[in-house]
Design an enzyme around this catalytic site. Structure first.
Site, PDB file in Angstrom:
ATOM      1  N   ARG A 164      -2.495  -4.055   4.788  1.00 17.10           N
ATOM      2  CA  ARG A 164      -2.644  -5.502   4.586  1.00 17.10           C
ATOM      3  C   ARG A 164      -1.416  -6.106   3.909  1.00 17.10           C
ATOM      4  O   ARG A 164      -0.959  -7.161   4.267  1.00 17.10           O
ATOM      5  CB  ARG A 164      -3.896  -5.792   3.746  1.00 17.10           C
ATOM      6  CG  ARG A 164      -5.170  -5.610   4.526  1.00 17.10           C
ATOM      7  CD  ARG A 164      -6.348  -5.516   3.624  1.00 17.10           C
ATOM      8  NE  ARG A 164      -6.204  -4.392   2.717  1.00 17.10           N
ATOM      9  CZ  ARG A 164      -7.156  -3.925   1.942  1.00 17.10           C
ATOM     10  NH1 ARG A 164      -8.316  -4.501   1.917  1.00 17.10           N
ATOM     11  NH2 ARG A 164      -6.947  -2.881   1.171  1.00 17.10           N
ATOM     12  N   HIS A 171     -10.925  -4.593   9.639  1.00 18.51           N
ATOM     13  CA  HIS A 171     -11.043  -3.263  10.280  1.00 18.51           C
ATOM     14  C   HIS A 171     -11.189  -3.409  11.795  1.00 18.51           C
ATOM     15  O   HIS A 171     -10.550  -2.700  12.575  1.00 18.51           O
ATOM     16  CB  HIS A 171     -12.299  -2.524   9.779  1.00 18.51           C
ATOM     17  CG  HIS A 171     -12.280  -2.108   8.342  1.00 18.51           C
ATOM     18  ND1 HIS A 171     -13.294  -2.416   7.469  1.00 18.51           N
ATOM     19  CD2 HIS A 171     -11.380  -1.387   7.624  1.00 18.51           C
ATOM     20  CE1 HIS A 171     -13.022  -1.901   6.284  1.00 18.51           C
ATOM     21  NE2 HIS A 171     -11.859  -1.277   6.347  1.00 18.51           N
TER      22      HIS A 171
END
Ligand code: PNS
Length: 154
Positions: free
Chosen positions: A89, A16
């Protein structure tokens, strides 16, 4: 351009942080939206998730942190952001994120911009971090220092 990066951040991971930092170099203004009570199994209270992110970005002038409840597009509109940004991702993230992006566009004409995770964080998720930590595994390379301290005190 002002953008919104929303999420549960339970807890914030190095993945993050990497996406938020990279966005802060590309966009003028980055608002991080921490959703209130993401699930009954949340490890951290909303205020703690917000505080951890605030601590991490305290010296980054164009990043601010707020909590939100309800629809993401309402929060985005109320904060006058021009687009939503999501980190991706892998292809496993794509289906769900693509669907949400189309729904948010349909609900309120909001654009979603996808930012690829850096390869070194492609496998990091909050849920895995929580699971590994709950069994006493080492997550020190996966989360920032201030998050690690709190995880060890939970
Ligand atoms: O970090 P997460 O758990 O993947 O974040 C998910 C989040 C907070 C971005 C998503 O659940 C969300 O946008 N919730 C707000 C409610 C909403 O607007 N739902 C409709 C999305 S199409």
């Amino acid at each position: 351009m002002k953008i919104l990066i929303p999420g549960s951040f339970d807890p914030p991971t190095n993945g993050h942080i990497d996406v938020i930092k990279r966005c802060s170099k590309v966009f003028d203004d980055v608002l991080v939206g921490v959703i209130v009570n993401p699930s009954k199994n949340s490890l951290f209270a909303t205020e703690t998730r917000e505080l951890m992110l605030t601590e991490i970005f305290t010296d980054t002038n164009n990043v601010s942190i707020k909590t939100f409840e309800g629809l993401l597009v309402d929060f985005a509109k109320n904060n006058e952001v021009q687009a939503i940004v999501k980190g991706l991702r892998a292809m496993t993230d794509f289906d769900y994120e693509f669907q949400m992006a189309q729904m948010n566009s349909n609900l309120a004409d909001f654009e979603t911009i996808f930012v690829p995770a850096s390869p070194e964080y492609g496998y990091v998720s909050s849920s895995m971090v929580k699971e590994i930590n709950s069994y006493g595994g080492d997550v020190s390379k996966l989360v920032p220092e201030n998050v690690l301290k709190r995880m060890n005190n939970v």
